[in-house]
Design an enzyme around this catalytic site. Sequence first.
Site, PDB file in Angstrom:
ATOM      1  N   GLN A  74       0.847  -1.192   0.000  1.00  0.00           N
ATOM      2  CA  GLN A  74       0.000   0.000   0.000  1.00  0.00           C
ATOM      3  C   GLN A  74       0.885   1.246   0.000  1.00  0.00           C
ATOM      4  O   GLN A  74       1.676   1.458   0.915  1.00  0.00           O
ATOM      5  CB  GLN A  74      -0.922   0.035   1.219  1.00  0.00           C
ATOM      6  CG  GLN A  74      -1.930   1.187   1.122  1.00  0.00           C
ATOM      7  CD  GLN A  74      -2.702   1.424   2.402  1.00  0.00           C
ATOM      8  OE1 GLN A  74      -2.106   1.805   3.409  1.00  0.00           O
ATOM      9  NE2 GLN A  74      -4.004   1.211   2.359  1.00  0.00           N
ATOM     10  N   TYR A 120      -5.819  10.876   4.135  1.00  0.00           N
ATOM     11  CA  TYR A 120      -4.461  11.136   3.667  1.00  0.00           C
ATOM     12  C   TYR A 120      -4.490  11.890   2.331  1.00  0.00           C
ATOM     13  O   TYR A 120      -5.536  12.328   1.878  1.00  0.00           O
ATOM     14  CB  TYR A 120      -3.674   9.825   3.600  1.00  0.00           C
ATOM     15  CG  TYR A 120      -3.562   9.165   4.955  1.00  0.00           C
ATOM     16  CD1 TYR A 120      -3.197   9.902   6.080  1.00  0.00           C
ATOM     17  CD2 TYR A 120      -3.858   7.814   5.133  1.00  0.00           C
ATOM     18  CE1 TYR A 120      -3.110   9.311   7.329  1.00  0.00           C
ATOM     19  CE2 TYR A 120      -3.772   7.215   6.384  1.00  0.00           C
ATOM     20  CZ  TYR A 120      -3.406   7.972   7.483  1.00  0.00           C
ATOM     21  OH  TYR A 120      -3.335   7.397   8.720  1.00  0.00           O
ATOM     22  N   ARG A 163      -7.675   2.086  -2.377  1.00  0.00           N
ATOM     23  CA  ARG A 163      -8.561   2.032  -1.211  1.00  0.00           C
ATOM     24  C   ARG A 163      -9.285   3.361  -1.035  1.00  0.00           C
ATOM     25  O   ARG A 163      -8.674   4.426  -1.086  1.00  0.00           O
ATOM     26  CB  ARG A 163      -7.757   1.721   0.055  1.00  0.00           C
ATOM     27  CG  ARG A 163      -8.642   1.319   1.237  1.00  0.00           C
ATOM     28  CD  ARG A 163      -7.832   0.972   2.463  1.00  0.00           C
ATOM     29  NE  ARG A 163      -8.486  -0.058   3.247  1.00  0.00           N
ATOM     30  CZ  ARG A 163      -8.467  -0.119   4.579  1.00  0.00           C
ATOM     31  NH1 ARG A 163      -7.827   0.800   5.276  1.00  0.00           N
ATOM     32  NH2 ARG A 163      -9.067  -1.102   5.218  1.00  0.00           N
ATOM     33  N   GLY A 171      -8.745  -6.524   9.370  1.00  0.00           N
ATOM     34  CA  GLY A 171      -7.607  -5.835   9.954  1.00  0.00           C
ATOM     35  C   GLY A 171      -7.315  -6.352  11.344  1.00  0.00           C
ATOM     36  O   GLY A 171      -6.439  -7.185  11.549  1.00  0.00           O
ATOM     37  N   ARG A 172      -8.062  -5.866  12.335  1.00  0.00           N
ATOM     38  CA  ARG A 172      -7.812  -6.250  13.731  1.00  0.00           C
ATOM     39  C   ARG A 172      -7.841  -7.764  13.941  1.00  0.00           C
ATOM     40  O   ARG A 172      -7.057  -8.292  14.731  1.00  0.00           O
ATOM     41  CB  ARG A 172      -8.833  -5.576  14.640  1.00  0.00           C
ATOM     42  CG  ARG A 172      -8.638  -4.069  14.802  1.00  0.00           C
ATOM     43  CD  ARG A 172      -9.687  -3.474  15.707  1.00  0.00           C
ATOM     44  NE  ARG A 172     -11.017  -3.581  15.134  1.00  0.00           N
ATOM     45  CZ  ARG A 172     -11.721  -2.565  14.671  1.00  0.00           C
ATOM     46  NH1 ARG A 172     -11.215  -1.352  14.694  1.00  0.00           N
ATOM     47  NH2 ARG A 172     -12.928  -2.754  14.175  1.00  0.00           N
TER      48      ARG A 172
END
Length: 360
Positions: free
Chosen positions: A97, A179, A226, A313-314
Amino acid sequence: MNKILTPFSRRGLSLKNHLVMAPMTRSRAINNLPNALMASYYAQRTGAGLIITEGTAPTPEALGYPRIPGIFSEDQIEGWQTITSAVHAAGTKIFVQLMHTGRIGHQDNLPDGATLVGASAIKATGQIFTDTAGLQDYSQPQALTTSGVAGVIHSHVVAAQNALKAGFDGIELHGANGYLLEQFLNPVINNRTDEYGGSIRGRSRLIVEMAKAIADTIGPEKVGIRFSPYSTLGDLPSYADDDVHETYAYLAQELDKLAIAYIHIAVNVPIPQKTLDAIRSSFHGTIILCNGLTPQTAEIALHNGFADLVAFGRSFLANPDLAERIARQAELNQPDYTTLYTPGAQGYTDYPLLTESTID
């Protein structure tokens, strides 16, 4: 067998299953270099069909956070080669990424000579951790000039070429979480008067031009992106729902023309069904759905028509053997949130694996 664990193939993306490890900043790259500890971390999680790495800086001024890796130097390329080799040995694909944090950063986290930049000279409200002085207010960004935007696009193209040298199967552009790329999309933060501001087409131009330049260089089947529609992460102000909807409908259409591999949707806040439908109807590549999924809801999502792949993710953070746990319908470990970004192995490579005693 659950669909999530069966093979997948579309638009040149062939995976051993429908399970994706989502990108997660973990801040273990000392001196911004991928290292042996990171190689162990990724190798532990190769039950996934596709691993998307943590956000990785394509250029020095993109290093907004401490201890995040880059892919702009030969040493960084060499460090990543160890990681991609370990992942490929298990039959898993891996995309890096590319994350440019833009105005979300602090000068102390940047190398000497690098300057914090953004779509506009609008400082983010909030604080960020630095290894030099702890929590600090975000630094004031410099607005990118038009030629500076061209430089950002070029640096991402070079980073994509470096990714292939490092053994990656492709790259994911980080157009989410407040971002740089998402800063350009936001009409409150992007107050530019050149061709990269103003209308939806203007604010989307950076993403479309960057994706095209990279696809032309390394192949569209090696490019993903993404998005996090409607999100306000990174101190992004909300704007009109209709504008958000039209922005992502337009991006889906333009990215489909480029035939990139996938769009990765992070559901940070609820996304209206009409926006999901617009993305799905316009984009004929792979769509990855992420955030808030359990093995059960992920399986349902794969049958509901929007998502082709599901990302965790987590759950992958705390369960290196997530694929095996899904197969066995086993209990999941819970993440230790105190060690998300701390240096070292604790809370990184020491999560327990399934044992015979826990399976019984």
